[in-house]
Write a protein that holds these residues in place. Structure first.
Motif, PDB file in Angstrom:
ATOM      1  N   ALA A  79       0.832  -1.200   0.000  1.00  0.00           N
ATOM      2  CA  ALA A  79       0.000   0.000   0.000  1.00  0.00           C
ATOM      3  C   ALA A  79       0.868   1.252   0.000  1.00  0.00           C
ATOM      4  O   ALA A  79       0.599   2.212  -0.737  1.00  0.00           O
ATOM      5  CB  ALA A  79      -0.921  -0.007   1.225  1.00  0.00           C
ATOM      6  N   TYR A  80       1.917   1.257   0.818  1.00  0.00           N
ATOM      7  CA  TYR A  80       2.873   2.374   0.821  1.00  0.00           C
ATOM      8  C   TYR A  80       3.487   2.562  -0.569  1.00  0.00           C
ATOM      9  O   TYR A  80       3.598   3.687  -1.074  1.00  0.00           O
ATOM     10  CB  TYR A  80       3.987   2.123   1.841  1.00  0.00           C
ATOM     11  CG  TYR A  80       3.626   2.450   3.269  1.00  0.00           C
ATOM     12  CD1 TYR A  80       3.259   3.748   3.634  1.00  0.00           C
ATOM     13  CD2 TYR A  80       3.671   1.474   4.257  1.00  0.00           C
ATOM     14  CE1 TYR A  80       2.938   4.046   4.950  1.00  0.00           C
ATOM     15  CE2 TYR A  80       3.344   1.765   5.574  1.00  0.00           C
ATOM     16  CZ  TYR A  80       2.983   3.061   5.918  1.00  0.00           C
ATOM     17  OH  TYR A  80       2.665   3.348   7.220  1.00  0.00           O
ATOM     18  N   ALA A  81       3.904   1.455  -1.174  1.00  0.00           N
ATOM     19  CA  ALA A  81       4.588   1.536  -2.464  1.00  0.00           C
ATOM     20  C   ALA A  81       3.673   2.091  -3.547  1.00  0.00           C
ATOM     21  O   ALA A  81       4.088   2.940  -4.354  1.00  0.00           O
ATOM     22  CB  ALA A  81       5.102   0.145  -2.862  1.00  0.00           C
ATOM     23  N   PHE A  82       2.428   1.632  -3.587  1.00  0.00           N
ATOM     24  CA  PHE A  82       1.510   2.139  -4.597  1.00  0.00           C
ATOM     25  C   PHE A  82       1.157   3.603  -4.355  1.00  0.00           C
ATOM     26  O   PHE A  82       0.966   4.368  -5.303  1.00  0.00           O
ATOM     27  CB  PHE A  82       0.234   1.293  -4.619  1.00  0.00           C
ATOM     28  CG  PHE A  82       0.362   0.037  -5.435  1.00  0.00           C
ATOM     29  CD1 PHE A  82       0.436   0.098  -6.814  1.00  0.00           C
ATOM     30  CD2 PHE A  82       0.405  -1.204  -4.827  1.00  0.00           C
ATOM     31  CE1 PHE A  82       0.558  -1.053  -7.580  1.00  0.00           C
ATOM     32  CE2 PHE A  82       0.528  -2.364  -5.568  1.00  0.00           C
ATOM     33  CZ  PHE A  82       0.598  -2.289  -6.956  1.00  0.00           C
ATOM     34  N   SER A  87       0.175   6.144  -8.982  1.00  0.00           N
ATOM     35  CA  SER A  87      -0.645   5.689 -10.103  1.00  0.00           C
ATOM     36  C   SER A  87      -1.965   5.144  -9.578  1.00  0.00           C
ATOM     37  O   SER A  87      -2.002   4.084  -8.936  1.00  0.00           O
ATOM     38  CB  SER A  87       0.093   4.616 -10.904  1.00  0.00           C
ATOM     39  OG  SER A  87      -0.739   4.099 -11.931  1.00  0.00           O
ATOM     40  N   LEU A  88      -3.052   5.853  -9.833  1.00  0.00           N
ATOM     41  CA  LEU A  88      -4.360   5.433  -9.349  1.00  0.00           C
ATOM     42  C   LEU A  88      -4.810   4.138 -10.012  1.00  0.00           C
ATOM     43  O   LEU A  88      -5.386   3.263  -9.359  1.00  0.00           O
ATOM     44  CB  LEU A  88      -5.383   6.548  -9.603  1.00  0.00           C
ATOM     45  CG  LEU A  88      -6.828   6.248  -9.170  1.00  0.00           C
ATOM     46  CD1 LEU A  88      -6.901   6.005  -7.676  1.00  0.00           C
ATOM     47  CD2 LEU A  88      -7.747   7.382  -9.588  1.00  0.00           C
ATOM     48  N   ILE A  89      -4.544   4.016 -11.310  1.00  0.00           N
ATOM     49  CA  ILE A  89      -4.999   2.832 -12.040  1.00  0.00           C
ATOM     50  C   ILE A  89      -4.358   1.565 -11.470  1.00  0.00           C
ATOM     51  O   ILE A  89      -5.044   0.560 -11.216  1.00  0.00           O
ATOM     52  CB  ILE A  89      -4.676   2.965 -13.540  1.00  0.00           C
ATOM     53  CG1 ILE A  89      -5.414   4.159 -14.144  1.00  0.00           C
ATOM     54  CG2 ILE A  89      -5.054   1.679 -14.277  1.00  0.00           C
ATOM     55  CD1 ILE A  89      -6.922   4.064 -14.050  1.00  0.00           C
ATOM     56  N   TRP A  90      -3.045   1.601 -11.245  1.00  0.00           N
ATOM     57  CA  TRP A  90      -2.358   0.431 -10.708  1.00  0.00           C
ATOM     58  C   TRP A  90      -2.824   0.115  -9.293  1.00  0.00           C
ATOM     59  O   TRP A  90      -2.952  -1.052  -8.904  1.00  0.00           O
ATOM     60  CB  TRP A  90      -0.855   0.630 -10.738  1.00  0.00           C
ATOM     61  CG  TRP A  90      -0.244   0.446 -12.083  1.00  0.00           C
ATOM     62  CD1 TRP A  90       0.318   1.398 -12.876  1.00  0.00           C
ATOM     63  CD2 TRP A  90      -0.159  -0.787 -12.812  1.00  0.00           C
ATOM     64  NE1 TRP A  90       0.751   0.856 -14.058  1.00  0.00           N
ATOM     65  CE2 TRP A  90       0.480  -0.496 -14.046  1.00  0.00           C
ATOM     66  CE3 TRP A  90      -0.552  -2.093 -12.544  1.00  0.00           C
ATOM     67  CZ2 TRP A  90       0.724  -1.475 -15.005  1.00  0.00           C
ATOM     68  CZ3 TRP A  90      -0.297  -3.069 -13.504  1.00  0.00           C
ATOM     69  CH2 TRP A  90       0.335  -2.751 -14.713  1.00  0.00           C
ATOM     70  N   LEU A  91      -3.081   1.158  -8.499  1.00  0.00           N
ATOM     71  CA  LEU A  91      -3.558   0.941  -7.134  1.00  0.00           C
ATOM     72  C   LEU A  91      -4.923   0.273  -7.133  1.00  0.00           C
ATOM     73  O   LEU A  91      -5.157  -0.694  -6.389  1.00  0.00           O
ATOM     74  CB  LEU A  91      -3.620   2.275  -6.391  1.00  0.00           C
ATOM     75  CG  LEU A  91      -4.212   2.228  -4.976  1.00  0.00           C
ATOM     76  CD1 LEU A  91      -3.396   1.306  -4.075  1.00  0.00           C
ATOM     77  CD2 LEU A  91      -4.287   3.635  -4.378  1.00  0.00           C
ATOM     78  N   LEU A  92      -5.835   0.755  -7.972  1.00  0.00           N
ATOM     79  CA  LEU A  92      -7.177   0.176  -8.031  1.00  0.00           C
ATOM     80  C   LEU A  92      -7.141  -1.238  -8.607  1.00  0.00           C
ATOM     81  O   LEU A  92      -7.888  -2.112  -8.159  1.00  0.00           O
ATOM     82  CB  LEU A  92      -8.097   1.064  -8.866  1.00  0.00           C
ATOM     83  CG  LEU A  92      -8.360   2.465  -8.308  1.00  0.00           C
ATOM     84  CD1 LEU A  92      -9.310   3.234  -9.217  1.00  0.00           C
ATOM     85  CD2 LEU A  92      -8.923   2.403  -6.887  1.00  0.00           C
ATOM     86  N   LEU A  93      -6.266  -1.456  -9.589  1.00  0.00           N
ATOM     87  CA  LEU A  93      -6.137  -2.805 -10.155  1.00  0.00           C
ATOM     88  C   LEU A  93      -5.603  -3.773  -9.104  1.00  0.00           C
ATOM     89  O   LEU A  93      -6.076  -4.916  -8.991  1.00  0.00           O
ATOM     90  CB  LEU A  93      -5.216  -2.773 -11.374  1.00  0.00           C
ATOM     91  CG  LEU A  93      -4.991  -4.114 -12.086  1.00  0.00           C
ATOM     92  CD1 LEU A  93      -6.309  -4.661 -12.612  1.00  0.00           C
ATOM     93  CD2 LEU A  93      -3.988  -3.951 -13.227  1.00  0.00           C
ATOM     94  N   PHE A  94      -4.610  -3.320  -8.335  1.00  0.00           N
ATOM     95  CA  PHE A  94      -4.079  -4.156  -7.257  1.00  0.00           C
ATOM     96  C   PHE A  94      -5.148  -4.446  -6.214  1.00  0.00           C
ATOM     97  O   PHE A  94      -5.272  -5.587  -5.739  1.00  0.00           O
ATOM     98  CB  PHE A  94      -2.886  -3.463  -6.605  1.00  0.00           C
ATOM     99  CG  PHE A  94      -2.428  -4.120  -5.338  1.00  0.00           C
ATOM    100  CD1 PHE A  94      -1.787  -5.346  -5.365  1.00  0.00           C
ATOM    101  CD2 PHE A  94      -2.646  -3.511  -4.103  1.00  0.00           C
ATOM    102  CE1 PHE A  94      -1.369  -5.964  -4.196  1.00  0.00           C
ATOM    103  CE2 PHE A  94      -2.229  -4.120  -2.927  1.00  0.00           C
ATOM    104  CZ  PHE A  94      -1.595  -5.351  -2.966  1.00  0.00           C
TER     105      PHE A  94
END
Length: 250
Positions: A79-82, A87-94
Motif C-alpha cells: 500500500a505504501y509503495a503504490f 498511479s491510481l490505475i495500478w492501485l485500483l487494479l491491485f
C-alpha cells in the motif's frame, strides 16, 4: 549450521501460544460442562478430542504468527509503495486483484458454495449432475470474488477521497433490502451467508493491512478512522451480487 529462531520472534510465538490457549479455553469448558453436567455422559473419543484441541491450538498460534510476520507487513508495504508510485490505475487494479484472489481462495466460501450447489440440486433448482453442481458452485464463488474485488476498489477510493463510511454503508444496506425483495427465496439465505464467509482467514488480514497502510501513507488521513472499513464493504457487496446471481439463475 543450526537454525535458531530470533529471540523476539520466539517471545512472540510463546505469547501467541498463550493467547490461543486463553481464547480456546472457554470453548473447551463449555463442551465439557454440557457433556458432563447436562448430558451426564462421558466424553466420546477423549484421545481424539485432546489431539484435536492440541492441533487447533498450535495451528491457530502458527497462523497468527504468520500474519504478524508476513501478511500484515506485505499488505502495508505494498500500500505504501503504490501510494508513493502515485498511479491510481495500478492501485485500483491491485485492490481488485487482491480482493478477488483472496476471496476465491477462501476455504469457507468454497465449502458454502459446494454445500449450496448440493442443496440447490436436491431442491431441483439446478440439475443433479456433477457438471451442473460444479457450474453452480463455481459461478457462486466467482460472483462473490468479483463483488469483493469491486468492494475493495470502492473502499480504496473512499480512503483516497476521505469520504465518510456511513454514507456508503447506509446506501449499501438499502440496496440489500431492495435486492432481497426481488431475489428468489432460495438464494437469499445463501447470499447473506456468502457475505459472512468472505471475511475469513485469508481475506481479512491482507485487506485490513491494505487499508491501514494506504491511510497511513496519505497525508491528512487517520489510519484509525480511514484505514478500517474495507471489510464492511467486502461483506456487504457480495450479498447484493449473489442475490442478483440468483435472479439470473432463476
Amino acid at each position: 549450521m543450526a537454525f535458531t529462531l530470533p529471540n523476539p520472534q520466539f517471545k512472540q510465538l510463546i505469547h501467541n501460544l498463550l493467547a490461543s490457549l486463553r481464547d480456546l479455553s472457554p470453548i473447551v469448558l463449555v463442551v465439557v460442562f454440557f457433556q458432563v453436567f447436562v448430558l451426564q455422559k462421558p466424553m466420546p473419543d477423549m484421545l481424539n478430542l485432546i489431539e484435536g484441541v492440541v492441533l487447533v491450538t498450535f495451528g491457530l498460534t502458527l497462523f497468527i504468527q504468520g500474519l504478524e510476520i508476513g501478511l500484515f507487513p506485505i499488505g502495508e508495504n505494498m500500500a505504501y509503495a503504490f501510494a508513493r508510485k502515485g498511479s491510481l490505475i495500478w492501485l485500483l487494479l491491485f485492490a481488485f486483484c487482491l480482493g478477488f484472489g483472496t476471496t476465491v481462495a477462501e476455504p469457507a466460501l468454497i465449502a458454502v458454495a459446494d454445500e449450496a450447489a448440493t442443496v440447490a440440486a436436491e431442491g431441483q433448482v439446478i440439475g443433479n449432475s456433477f457438471e451442473a453442481k460444479d457450474h453452480y458452485a463455481q459461478g457462486l464463488r466467482y460472483t462473490v470474488a468479483f463483488s469483493v474485488g469491486l468492494s475493495i476498489v470502492i473502499g480504496v477510493i473512499r480512503i483516497l477521497k476521505g469520504w465518510p463510511i456511513h454514507y456508503f454503508i447506509t446506501v449499501g444496506y438499502l440496496l440489500v433490502v431492495l435486492t432481497t425483495m426481488i431475489a428468489p427465496a432460495w438464494i437469499i439465505g445463501i447470499a447473506y451467508d456468502s457475505g459472512g464467509v468472505t471475511t475469513s482467514t485469508i481475506t481479512v488480514p491482507l485487506v485490513t493491512a491494505l487499508g491501514i497502510g494506504l491511510a497511513s501513507s496519505i497525508k491528512g488521513r487517520n489510519p484509525m478512522i480511514d484505514g478500517f472499513g474495507l471489510i464492511a464493504f467486502a461483506s456487504l457487496l457480495p450479498i447484493i451480487f449473489v442475490m442478483l446471481y440468483g435472479v439470473l439463475v432463476q
